[in-house]
Design a protein around this motif. Structure first.
Motif, short mmCIF file in Angstrom:
data_model
loop_
_atom_site.label_atom_id
_atom_site.label_comp_id
_atom_site.label_asym_id
_atom_site.label_seq_id
_atom_site.Cartn_x
_atom_site.Cartn_y
_atom_site.Cartn_z
N TYR A 104 2.62 8.65 13.20
CA TYR A 104 1.86 8.16 11.93
C TYR A 104 2.77 7.42 10.94
O TYR A 104 2.63 6.34 10.16
N LEU A 105 3.73 8.04 11.42
CA LEU A 105 4.63 7.48 10.16
C LEU A 105 4.82 5.68 10.63
O LEU A 105 5.77 5.39 9.73
N MET A 106 5.11 6.15 11.38
CA MET A 106 5.57 4.72 12.22
C MET A 106 4.67 3.63 12.04
O MET A 106 4.84 2.48 11.63
N HIS A 107 3.45 3.62 11.88
CA HIS A 107 2.42 2.92 11.61
C HIS A 107 2.23 3.19 10.67
O HIS A 107 1.62 1.42 10.03
N HIS A 108 3.01 3.40 9.45
CA HIS A 108 2.93 3.38 7.99
C HIS A 108 4.55 3.54 7.85
O HIS A 108 4.27 3.98 6.87
N GLN A 109 4.87 2.83 8.81
CA GLN A 109 6.85 2.65 8.03
C GLN A 109 6.79 2.00 7.04
O GLN A 109 5.89 0.94 6.34
N GLY A 110 7.95 2.32 5.73
CA GLY A 110 8.33 1.66 4.89
C GLY A 110 6.91 2.76 3.19
O GLY A 110 7.51 2.55 2.14
#
Length: 223
Positions: free
Chosen positions: A160-166
């Motif tokens: 989830y964090l990688m899909h919403h990186q930054g």
């Protein structure tokens, strides 16, 4: 990632839940259109698998109501209907993709991965952040080419964090997207899993933004 499956066939619903859970998704089930509409209208899902031939309220009506209410989650229509006019009706109601029964489970999984990636603005199945790579298709995670073994919940959180990186992602948002509706959202498991990920990946990938949540960014880019 959290998926809603709206399917009135109990055997197929169980098969879908098993396959999606095996692929590291969190899954909620709804057995009719009324229940499906309620869950899709009140819970945050990353994607929905929606049958058209549902009892109580049909799938096209459910989808139309979601879109009119501003619900934008990707929706994969899953149905035994194969007439082109019914496919058009599904797309016109707001569907993002369409699979006709009978189907191969691998195709459903692949189409869902693609829908979720596109919704987050990504084109490739492999996401990268300064040497950290995650492949949503294979489930493989590496740091500078070295494989990292994660538990299912650690993978869900990182995915989830990688899909919403930054972007800053709140603890509440993480909880809502990696656990089902029955999870105790007052627990501190998010903090525990973030701590475990930092130990496995390196401490600098996941930054804590005080009072707001977490942000995954290349080391040295956190504020």
């Amino acid at each position: 990632m959290r998926i809603l499956v709206v399917e009135d066939d109990p055997d197929l619903a169980r098969q879908l839940k098993a396959a999606l859970s095996e692929a590291s998704y969190t899954v909620d089930l709804a057995k009719d259109g009324e229940e499906g509409h309620f869950l899709g209208d009140t819970e945050p899902y990353d994607a929905v698998v929606l049958d058209l031939g549902l009892p109580v309220v049909d799938g096209v009506t459910v989808l139309t109501r979601w879109r009119r209410a501003g619900r934008t989650m990707p929706v994969l229509i899953l149905t035994a209907r194969d007439r082109w006019s019914e496919k058009v009706a599904g797309f016109d109601a707001g569907a993002d993709d369409y699979v006709t029964k009978p189907f191969q489970m691998e195709e459903v999984l692949a189409r869902l991965r693609a829908l979720i990636r596109r919704a987050a603005g990504h084109a490739s199945a492999e996401l990268e952040c300064a040497g950290l790579r995650i492949n949503s298709s294979s489930g493989r995670v590496t740091v500078d080419g070295v494989p990292i073994k994660l538990t299912a919940q650690e993978f869900r959180l990182l995915d989830y964090l990688m899909h919403h990186q930054g972007k800053i992602v709140s603890r509440t948002e993480l909880t809502e997207h990696i656990y089902d509706q029955d999870f105790d959202r007052e627990s501190n498991t998010i903090e525990v899993f973030v701590g475990r990920l930092r130990k496995k990946l390196g401490a600098n990938y996941i930054a804590t933004v005080r009072g707001l949540g977490y942000r995954l960014a290349p080391p040295g880019k956190d504020e």
